[in-house]
Design a protein around this motif. Structure first.
Motif, PDB file in Angstrom:
ATOM      1  N   ASN A  29      47.334  37.282  33.032  1.00 52.65           N
ATOM      2  CA  ASN A  29      47.808  35.783  33.611  1.00 52.65           C
ATOM      3  C   ASN A  29      46.485  35.510  34.513  1.00 52.65           C
ATOM      4  O   ASN A  29      46.696  35.877  35.733  1.00 52.65           O
ATOM      5  N   GLU A  30      45.707  34.542  34.101  1.00 50.76           N
ATOM      6  CA  GLU A  30      44.528  34.152  35.295  1.00 50.76           C
ATOM      7  C   GLU A  30      45.053  33.781  36.471  1.00 50.76           C
ATOM      8  O   GLU A  30      44.251  34.082  37.533  1.00 50.76           O
ATOM      9  N   SER A  31      46.022  33.201  36.707  1.00 52.26           N
ATOM     10  CA  SER A  31      46.661  32.938  37.970  1.00 52.26           C
ATOM     11  C   SER A  31      47.081  33.899  38.610  1.00 52.26           C
ATOM     12  O   SER A  31      47.308  33.812  40.230  1.00 52.26           O
ATOM     13  N   LYS A  32      46.992  35.218  38.064  1.00 48.55           N
ATOM     14  CA  LYS A  32      47.345  36.515  38.999  1.00 48.55           C
ATOM     15  C   LYS A  32      46.329  37.146  39.282  1.00 48.55           C
ATOM     16  O   LYS A  32      46.151  38.141  39.964  1.00 48.55           O
ATOM     17  N   ILE A  33      45.068  36.723  39.128  1.00 54.18           N
ATOM     18  CA  ILE A  33      43.906  37.536  39.249  1.00 54.18           C
ATOM     19  C   ILE A  33      43.584  37.494  40.650  1.00 54.18           C
ATOM     20  O   ILE A  33      43.578  36.315  41.281  1.00 54.18           O
ATOM     21  N   HIS A  34      43.397  38.580  41.479  1.00 54.25           N
ATOM     22  CA  HIS A  34      42.919  38.674  42.924  1.00 54.25           C
ATOM     23  C   HIS A  34      41.607  38.538  42.956  1.00 54.25           C
ATOM     24  O   HIS A  34      40.633  37.904  43.657  1.00 54.25           O
ATOM     25  N   SER A  35      40.921  39.486  42.027  1.00 51.22           N
ATOM     26  CA  SER A  35      39.324  39.479  42.006  1.00 51.22           C
ATOM     27  C   SER A  35      38.956  40.260  40.824  1.00 51.22           C
ATOM     28  O   SER A  35      39.713  40.899  40.159  1.00 51.22           O
ATOM     29  N   VAL A  36      37.563  40.153  40.455  1.00 45.48           N
ATOM     30  CA  VAL A  36      37.003  40.954  39.623  1.00 45.48           C
ATOM     31  C   VAL A  36      35.902  41.806  40.082  1.00 45.48           C
ATOM     32  O   VAL A  36      34.917  41.441  40.730  1.00 45.48           O
ATOM     33  N   ASP A  37      36.156  43.148  39.935  1.00 45.37           N
ATOM     34  CA  ASP A  37      35.080  44.111  40.480  1.00 45.37           C
ATOM     35  C   ASP A  37      34.384  45.022  39.358  1.00 45.37           C
ATOM     36  O   ASP A  37      35.221  46.088  38.857  1.00 45.37           O
ATOM     37  N   GLY A  38      33.451  44.639  39.016  1.00 46.66           N
ATOM     38  CA  GLY A  38      32.777  45.292  38.056  1.00 46.66           C
ATOM     39  C   GLY A  38      33.480  45.390  36.639  1.00 46.66           C
ATOM     40  O   GLY A  38      33.505  44.082  35.893  1.00 46.66           O
ATOM     41  N   ASP A  39      33.889  46.402  36.271  1.00 51.50           N
ATOM     42  CA  ASP A  39      34.459  46.547  34.880  1.00 51.50           C
ATOM     43  C   ASP A  39      36.075  46.415  35.182  1.00 51.50           C
ATOM     44  O   ASP A  39      36.888  46.895  34.434  1.00 51.50           O
ATOM     45  N   TYR A  40      36.526  45.929  36.238  1.00 48.34           N
ATOM     46  CA  TYR A  40      38.147  45.947  36.474  1.00 48.34           C
ATOM     47  C   TYR A  40      38.507  44.594  36.986  1.00 48.34           C
ATOM     48  O   TYR A  40      37.841  44.002  37.791  1.00 48.34           O
ATOM     49  N   VAL A  41      39.660  44.124  36.588  1.00 46.77           N
ATOM     50  CA  VAL A  41      40.209  42.956  36.999  1.00 46.77           C
ATOM     51  C   VAL A  41      41.289  43.687  38.154  1.00 46.77           C
ATOM     52  O   VAL A  41      42.158  44.551  37.638  1.00 46.77           O
ATOM     53  N   ILE A  42      41.374  43.019  39.114  1.00 48.28           N
ATOM     54  CA  ILE A  42      42.523  43.461  40.163  1.00 48.28           C
ATOM     55  C   ILE A  42      43.530  42.382  40.264  1.00 48.28           C
ATOM     56  O   ILE A  42      42.831  41.198  40.645  1.00 48.28           O
ATOM     57  N   LEU A  43      44.622  42.572  39.913  1.00 44.13           N
ATOM     58  CA  LEU A  43      45.729  41.613  40.042  1.00 44.13           C
ATOM     59  C   LEU A  43      46.229  41.587  41.445  1.00 44.13           C
ATOM     60  O   LEU A  43      45.948  42.384  42.279  1.00 44.13           O
ATOM     61  N   GLU A  44      47.247  40.529  41.632  1.00 48.83           N
ATOM     62  CA  GLU A  44      47.727  40.167  43.166  1.00 48.83           C
ATOM     63  C   GLU A  44      48.592  41.375  43.648  1.00 48.83           C
ATOM     64  O   GLU A  44      48.780  41.466  44.580  1.00 48.83           O
ATOM     65  N   ASN A  45      49.193  42.075  42.515  1.00 49.11           N
ATOM     66  CA  ASN A  45      49.823  43.170  42.931  1.00 49.11           C
ATOM     67  C   ASN A  45      49.243  44.388  43.209  1.00 49.11           C
ATOM     68  O   ASN A  45      49.698  45.569  43.167  1.00 49.11           O
ATOM     69  N   ASN A  46      47.823  44.377  43.233  1.00 48.62           N
ATOM     70  CA  ASN A  46      46.896  45.396  43.577  1.00 48.62           C
ATOM     71  C   ASN A  46      46.922  46.412  42.355  1.00 48.62           C
ATOM     72  O   ASN A  46      46.240  47.606  42.458  1.00 48.62           O
ATOM     73  N   LEU A  47      47.401  45.870  41.039  1.00 43.83           N
ATOM     74  CA  LEU A  47      46.988  46.836  40.048  1.00 43.83           C
ATOM     75  C   LEU A  47      45.565  46.468  39.454  1.00 43.83           C
ATOM     76  O   LEU A  47      45.001  45.252  39.133  1.00 43.83           O
ATOM     77  N   PHE A  48      44.748  47.768  38.811  1.00 47.76           N
ATOM     78  CA  PHE A  48      43.550  47.459  38.429  1.00 47.76           C
ATOM     79  C   PHE A  48      43.589  47.744  36.949  1.00 47.76           C
ATOM     80  O   PHE A  48      44.246  48.748  36.317  1.00 47.76           O
ATOM     81  N   LEU A  49      43.184  46.836  36.174  1.00 48.56           N
ATOM     82  CA  LEU A  49      43.011  46.790  34.707  1.00 48.56           C
ATOM     83  C   LEU A  49      41.748  46.794  34.061  1.00 48.56           C
ATOM     84  O   LEU A  49      40.749  45.816  34.584  1.00 48.56           O
ATOM     85  N   LYS A  50      41.310  47.599  33.409  1.00 48.43           N
ATOM     86  CA  LYS A  50      40.051  47.825  32.721  1.00 48.43           C
ATOM     87  C   LYS A  50      39.610  46.622  31.909  1.00 48.43           C
ATOM     88  O   LYS A  50      40.573  46.263  31.073  1.00 48.43           O
ATOM     89  N   ILE A  51      38.314  46.088  32.036  1.00 47.19           N
ATOM     90  CA  ILE A  51      37.636  45.005  31.051  1.00 47.19           C
ATOM     91  C   ILE A  51      37.146  45.808  29.852  1.00 47.19           C
ATOM     92  O   ILE A  51      36.323  46.753  30.111  1.00 47.19           O
ATOM     93  N   GLY A  52      37.595  45.659  28.839  1.00 44.84           N
ATOM     94  CA  GLY A  52      37.100  46.156  27.708  1.00 44.84           C
ATOM     95  C   GLY A  52      35.466  45.478  27.385  1.00 44.84           C
ATOM     96  O   GLY A  52      35.439  44.195  27.532  1.00 44.84           O
ATOM     97  N   ALA A  53      34.619  46.407  27.088  1.00 49.55           N
ATOM     98  CA  ALA A  53      33.202  45.852  26.863  1.00 49.55           C
ATOM     99  C   ALA A  53      33.167  44.715  25.779  1.00 49.55           C
ATOM    100  O   ALA A  53      32.390  43.913  26.119  1.00 49.55           O
ATOM    101  N   ASN A  54      33.968  44.640  24.927  1.00 48.16           N
ATOM    102  CA  ASN A  54      34.031  43.734  23.690  1.00 48.16           C
ATOM    103  C   ASN A  54      34.529  42.399  24.280  1.00 48.16           C
ATOM    104  O   ASN A  54      34.372  41.130  23.353  1.00 48.16           O
ATOM    105  N   TYR A  55      35.399  42.359  25.431  1.00 46.57           N
ATOM    106  CA  TYR A  55      35.973  41.322  25.847  1.00 46.57           C
ATOM    107  C   TYR A  55      35.270  40.542  27.256  1.00 46.57           C
ATOM    108  O   TYR A  55      35.797  39.617  27.771  1.00 46.57           O
ATOM    109  N   LYS A  56      34.443  41.455  27.757  1.00 47.91           N
ATOM    110  CA  LYS A  56      33.923  40.951  29.083  1.00 47.91           C
ATOM    111  C   LYS A  56      33.162  39.760  28.944  1.00 47.91           C
ATOM    112  O   LYS A  56      33.566  38.664  29.881  1.00 47.91           O
ATOM    113  N   GLU A  57      32.434  39.340  28.029  1.00 50.00           N
ATOM    114  CA  GLU A  57      31.717  38.097  27.943  1.00 50.00           C
ATOM    115  C   GLU A  57      32.649  37.015  27.807  1.00 50.00           C
ATOM    116  O   GLU A  57      32.357  35.788  28.379  1.00 50.00           O
ATOM    117  N   SER A  58      33.508  37.085  26.731  1.00 52.64           N
ATOM    118  CA  SER A  58      34.339  35.946  26.676  1.00 52.64           C
ATOM    119  C   SER A  58      35.353  35.845  27.976  1.00 52.64           C
ATOM    120  O   SER A  58      35.706  34.642  28.231  1.00 52.64           O
TER     121      SER A  58
END
Length: 286
Positions: free
Chosen positions: A204-233
């Protein structure tokens, strides 16, 4: 008497009633050229599954309240905000349900043709009114308990994780497992705040705290890996909300970086080419 309507506007009708009543209503629809029968079922649970598989909700649904009670189904409550609901019953005492479910009309069974005409006309009138926007976007999922549907508000969902033929939907304090594929859920949530960032993650984009390199950090401090095939979109989806400076100082900083890079290339060329060419290049960097 055939009802005169604009033939260019077609309305769909789904019926949840016993077969004899379905046949009677379907026959009467011949007098309403703008209505088409989208489907019918006697079992509300099966009907709900069929409705949810469609690209969009039917414009109107006729549903028998006694049938729903017999199957312990809360179908009217689940669909009332998405369609024009017409409640039917053999008992006039069930008329209060029509009010509770915000139905457009209540019909006593066996259904009188004039009363059915009145209900269908109300459906038509409602389609010409200004649409009411849902202040709390949501969706429904089938829970692990058979026959139970759960409403989830978009704002409450942090992310979805795929695992083979089911997905786990994570909220702040709860999680729900439902037997859907990630592709099915992604299609249902297209044009919303949800983004696919990995073959296993929908966030959920509204829960994004930040984007750090290949990871999305959510508001609950959870780090989720960004897949190489999905980063551009993903970045393309976020781009309209980027705030980028257009000040001259920012452009100047880019120019300094560009000049520095050119000078570095010139030094490299000076080692590979003639002394005269190197002298020309160094002069260009001065």
């Amino acid at each position: 008497m055939t009802n005169h309507v604009d033939k260019t506007e077609q309305l769909s009708l789904y019926i949840i009633e016993e077969s004899a009543i379905v046949i009677s209503i379907a026959s009467h629809l011949n007098q309403h050229a703008d209505f088409t029968l989208a489907g019918s079922q006697a079992d509300p649970s099966i009907a709900l599954e069929e409705i949810l598989r469609k690209d969009r909700f039917p414009d109107a649904v006729i549903v028998n309240s006694e049938t729903c009670a017999a199957h312990q189904s809360n179908l009217p409550e689940l669909i009332t905000n998405h369609t024009s609901l017409i409640i039917t019953s053999r008992s006039a005492e069930d008329a209060a349900l029509a009010f509770d479910y915000k139905a457009v009309d209540f019909l006593i069974s066996p259904i009188n043709s004039e009363h059915l005409d009145r209900a269908l006309n109300k459906v038509r009138s409602g389609k010409h009114q200004a649409p009411q926007h849902d202040l709390h976007p949501h969706f429904y999922i089938q829970s692990e308990a058979k026959g139970k549907m759960i409403r989830l508000n978009h704002d409450d969902v942090f992310y979805v994780e795929a695992c083979q033929n089911y997905v786990t939907i994570y909220l702040e304090k709860n999680k729900y497992i439902t037997y859907l594929t990630m592709k099915e859920l992604e299609q249902k949530l297209s044009n919303t705040s949800f983004l696919r960032i990995h073959k296993s993650y929908l966030i959920n984009e509204s829960k994004i705290h930040s984007v750090d390199g290949d990871y999305v950090i959510l508001e609950n401090n959870l780090f989720l890996k960004i897949g190489a095939n999905y980063k551009e979109s993903m970045l393309a989806s976020l781009h309209p909300n980027f705030i980028i400076s257009k000040r001259s100082g920012f452009r100047g900083a880019k120019q300094v970086l560009l000049t520095s890079t050119l000078c570095s290339l010139t030094i490299l060329l000076s080692l590979l080419t003639t002394p005269m060419l190197a002298q020309v290049c160094r002069a260009g960097c001065a």
